[in-house]
Scaffold this motif. Structure first.
Motif, PDB file in Angstrom:
ATOM      1  N   TYR A  83       0.826  -1.201   0.000  1.00 22.31           N
ATOM      2  CA  TYR A  83       0.000   0.000   0.000  1.00 22.31           C
ATOM      3  C   TYR A  83       0.869   1.264   0.000  1.00 22.31           C
ATOM      4  CZ  TYR A  83      -3.247   3.655   1.351  1.00 22.31           C
ATOM      5  OH  TYR A  83      -3.977   4.824   1.379  1.00 22.31           O
ATOM      6  N   LEU A  84       1.942   1.253   0.778  1.00 25.18           N
ATOM      7  CA  LEU A  84       2.784   2.439   0.938  1.00 25.18           C
ATOM      8  C   LEU A  84       3.681   2.708  -0.267  1.00 25.18           C
ATOM      9  CD1 LEU A  84       3.809   1.919   4.670  1.00 25.18           C
ATOM     10  CD2 LEU A  84       2.054   3.471   3.764  1.00 25.18           C
ATOM     11  N   ALA A  85       3.899   1.701  -1.108  1.00 22.59           N
ATOM     12  CA  ALA A  85       4.784   1.865  -2.269  1.00 22.59           C
ATOM     13  C   ALA A  85       4.253   2.961  -3.188  1.00 22.59           C
ATOM     14  CB  ALA A  85       4.898   0.546  -3.025  1.00 22.59           C
ATOM     15  N   GLY A  86       5.126   3.857  -3.579  1.00 20.42           N
ATOM     16  CA  GLY A  86       4.760   4.911  -4.520  1.00 20.42           C
ATOM     17  C   GLY A  86       4.214   6.174  -3.892  1.00 20.42           C
ATOM     18  N   ILE A  87       4.117   6.219  -2.570  1.00 15.07           N
ATOM     19  CA  ILE A  87       3.641   7.435  -1.902  1.00 15.07           C
ATOM     20  C   ILE A  87       4.848   8.320  -1.599  1.00 15.07           C
ATOM     21  CG2 ILE A  87       2.479   8.404   0.120  1.00 15.07           C
ATOM     22  CD1 ILE A  87       0.891   5.796   0.336  1.00 15.07           C
ATOM     23  N   LYS A 108      -1.242   9.146  -9.527  1.00 18.04           N
ATOM     24  CA  LYS A 108      -2.697   9.330  -9.530  1.00 18.04           C
ATOM     25  C   LYS A 108      -3.122  10.683  -8.971  1.00 18.04           C
ATOM     26  CE  LYS A 108      -3.552   4.423  -9.118  1.00 18.04           C
ATOM     27  NZ  LYS A 108      -4.218   3.357  -8.399  1.00 18.04           N
ATOM     28  N   CYS A 109      -2.159  11.471  -8.500  1.00 17.58           N
ATOM     29  CA  CYS A 109      -2.471  12.753  -7.838  1.00 17.58           C
ATOM     30  C   CYS A 109      -3.505  12.530  -6.735  1.00 17.58           C
ATOM     31  CB  CYS A 109      -2.964  13.789  -8.827  1.00 17.58           C
ATOM     32  SG  CYS A 109      -1.755  14.276 -10.050  1.00 17.58           S
ATOM     33  N   HIS A 110      -3.306  11.477  -5.949  1.00 21.77           N
ATOM     34  CA  HIS A 110      -4.242  11.118  -4.883  1.00 21.77           C
ATOM     35  C   HIS A 110      -3.561  11.229  -3.530  1.00 21.77           C
ATOM     36  CE1 HIS A 110      -7.727   9.228  -3.033  1.00 21.77           C
ATOM     37  NE2 HIS A 110      -6.876   8.529  -2.306  1.00 21.77           N
ATOM     38  N   ILE A 111      -4.122  12.048  -2.663  1.00 22.25           N
ATOM     39  CA  ILE A 111      -3.592  12.212  -1.306  1.00 22.25           C
ATOM     40  C   ILE A 111      -4.070  11.039  -0.466  1.00 22.25           C
ATOM     41  CG2 ILE A 111      -3.666  13.616   0.791  1.00 22.25           C
ATOM     42  CD1 ILE A 111      -3.895  16.089  -1.051  1.00 22.25           C
ATOM     43  N   CYS A 112      -3.105  10.291   0.078  1.00 26.17           N
ATOM     44  CA  CYS A 112      -3.409   9.116   0.906  1.00 26.17           C
ATOM     45  C   CYS A 112      -3.396   9.446   2.393  1.00 26.17           C
ATOM     46  CB  CYS A 112      -2.380   8.012   0.636  1.00 26.17           C
ATOM     47  SG  CYS A 112      -2.301   7.527  -1.080  1.00 26.17           S
ATOM     48  N   PHE A 113      -2.513  10.353   2.783  1.00 26.71           N
ATOM     49  CA  PHE A 113      -2.369  10.743   4.191  1.00 26.71           C
ATOM     50  C   PHE A 113      -2.264  12.260   4.266  1.00 26.71           C
ATOM     51  CE2 PHE A 113      -0.039   6.630   3.935  1.00 26.71           C
ATOM     52  CZ  PHE A 113      -0.859   5.885   4.759  1.00 26.71           C
ATOM     53  N   PHE A 114      -2.928  12.845   5.275  1.00 22.54           N
ATOM     54  CA  PHE A 114      -2.824  14.290   5.496  1.00 22.54           C
ATOM     55  C   PHE A 114      -3.118  14.521   6.971  1.00 22.54           C
ATOM     56  CE2 PHE A 114      -3.695  18.436   2.987  1.00 22.54           C
ATOM     57  CZ  PHE A 114      -3.036  19.186   3.933  1.00 22.54           C
ATOM     58  N   LYS A 140      -3.536  20.125 -12.278  1.00 23.90           N
ATOM     59  CA  LYS A 140      -4.032  18.746 -12.241  1.00 23.90           C
ATOM     60  C   LYS A 140      -5.144  18.617 -11.201  1.00 23.90           C
ATOM     61  CE  LYS A 140       0.239  16.693 -13.810  1.00 23.90           C
ATOM     62  NZ  LYS A 140       1.286  15.724 -13.561  1.00 23.90           N
ATOM     63  N   THR A 141      -6.023  17.644 -11.423  1.00 21.58           N
ATOM     64  CA  THR A 141      -7.052  17.320 -10.450  1.00 21.58           C
ATOM     65  C   THR A 141      -6.412  16.481  -9.353  1.00 21.58           C
ATOM     66  OG1 THR A 141      -8.789  17.366 -12.114  1.00 21.58           O
ATOM     67  CG2 THR A 141      -9.254  16.141 -10.088  1.00 21.58           C
ATOM     68  N   ILE A 142      -6.637  16.872  -8.100  1.00 19.18           N
ATOM     69  CA  ILE A 142      -6.099  16.162  -6.937  1.00 19.18           C
ATOM     70  C   ILE A 142      -7.281  15.535  -6.209  1.00 19.18           C
ATOM     71  CG2 ILE A 142      -4.812  16.387  -4.773  1.00 19.18           C
ATOM     72  CD1 ILE A 142      -3.546  18.958  -6.056  1.00 19.18           C
ATOM     73  N   THR A 143      -7.155  14.257  -5.872  1.00 20.66           N
ATOM     74  CA  THR A 143      -8.240  13.562  -5.181  1.00 20.66           C
ATOM     75  C   THR A 143      -7.798  13.114  -3.798  1.00 20.66           C
ATOM     76  OG1 THR A 143      -7.615  11.411  -6.103  1.00 20.66           O
ATOM     77  CG2 THR A 143      -9.213  12.729  -7.355  1.00 20.66           C
ATOM     78  N   LEU A 144      -8.783  12.804  -2.974  1.00 22.10           N
ATOM     79  CA  LEU A 144      -8.545  12.221  -1.654  1.00 22.10           C
ATOM     80  C   LEU A 144      -9.843  11.625  -1.154  1.00 22.10           C
ATOM     81  CD1 LEU A 144      -9.941  14.278   0.585  1.00 22.10           C
ATOM     82  CD2 LEU A 144      -7.863  15.569   0.217  1.00 22.10           C
ATOM     83  N   ASN A 145      -9.733  10.811  -0.124  1.00 28.42           N
ATOM     84  CA  ASN A 145     -10.897  10.257   0.564  1.00 28.42           C
ATOM     85  C   ASN A 145     -10.892  10.834   1.974  1.00 28.42           C
ATOM     86  OD1 ASN A 145     -11.714   8.639  -1.621  1.00 28.42           O
ATOM     87  ND2 ASN A 145     -10.277   7.037  -1.028  1.00 28.42           N
TER      88      ASN A 145
END
Length: 184
Positions: A83-87, A108-114, A140-145
């Motif tokens: 999971y952490l690979a590539g962050i 992916k321009c995806h924030i995994c941790f903040f 770029k479009t930035i995504t997160l959950n």
């Protein structure tokens, strides 16, 4: 103890774990301190400290909104190498101490941790971290959950919900995205 520029490395004994850990210390110059908190890319050896900060803040602010299953799922992802690979991580520092972090998947321009240390909430640290991400991913479009706790903060940054709240493996989140103004 050894020193290199503004960085120091020393081995210290951790009583709780009864082992020796290497501590990396980054010192700020007076000029850096006067300019406020330092924001920079983390070096690989600092990733573990960033993930520890994520766990600390999650435990205090997020975990109360999660089931035990969700809390355990988050803890597991902090130790899942796949999971952490590539962050990639950026951090905010106060006098060399990591006080905030953001982890993003570049591809992916995806924030995994903040996460920002609770004693530094509402001081603009998270906003400054996001300004750095916006500059790096300009246009770029930035995504997160977003967790339930983070929704008001992400909305204040300009993120918008793309779907309703969901729960997967006990993790509650709302998918969100940020697009530069003028883009649809």
């Amino acid at each position: 103890m050894s020193a290199k520029g503004n960085n120091m490395v020393q081995d210290i004994h951790w009583k709780v774990m009864d082992d020796i850990r290497t501590e990396h210390i980054t010192r700020l110059t007076k000029e850096e301190r006067k300019a406020g908190f330092a924001i920079r890319k983390l070096e690989e050896h600092e990733n573990e400290e960033a993930l520890s900060l994520a766990w600390k803040v999650f435990s205090e602010y997020e975990s109360p909104d999660y089931s035990p299953e969700g809390t355990e799922e988050f803890r597991k992802c902090l130790h899942d190498e796949k999971y952490l690979a590539g962050i990639e991580y950026d951090g905010a520092f106060d006098s060399g101490r990591l006080i905030g972090m953001v982890g993003i998947r570049k591809d992916k321009c995806h924030i995994c941790f903040f996460f920002v240390d609770g004693s530094y909430h509402r001081l603009g640290i998270g906003t400054r971290l996001f300004e750095r991400i916006k500059a790096e991913y300009s246009g770029k479009t930035i995504t997160l959950n977003s967790s339930p706790y983070g929704l008001p903060f992400y909305r204040s940054l300009g993120f918008h919900e793309t779907d309703a709240e969901q729960t997967v493996n006990g993790i509650r989140f709302t998918p969100m995205k940020y697009q530069k103004e003028g883009r649809i």
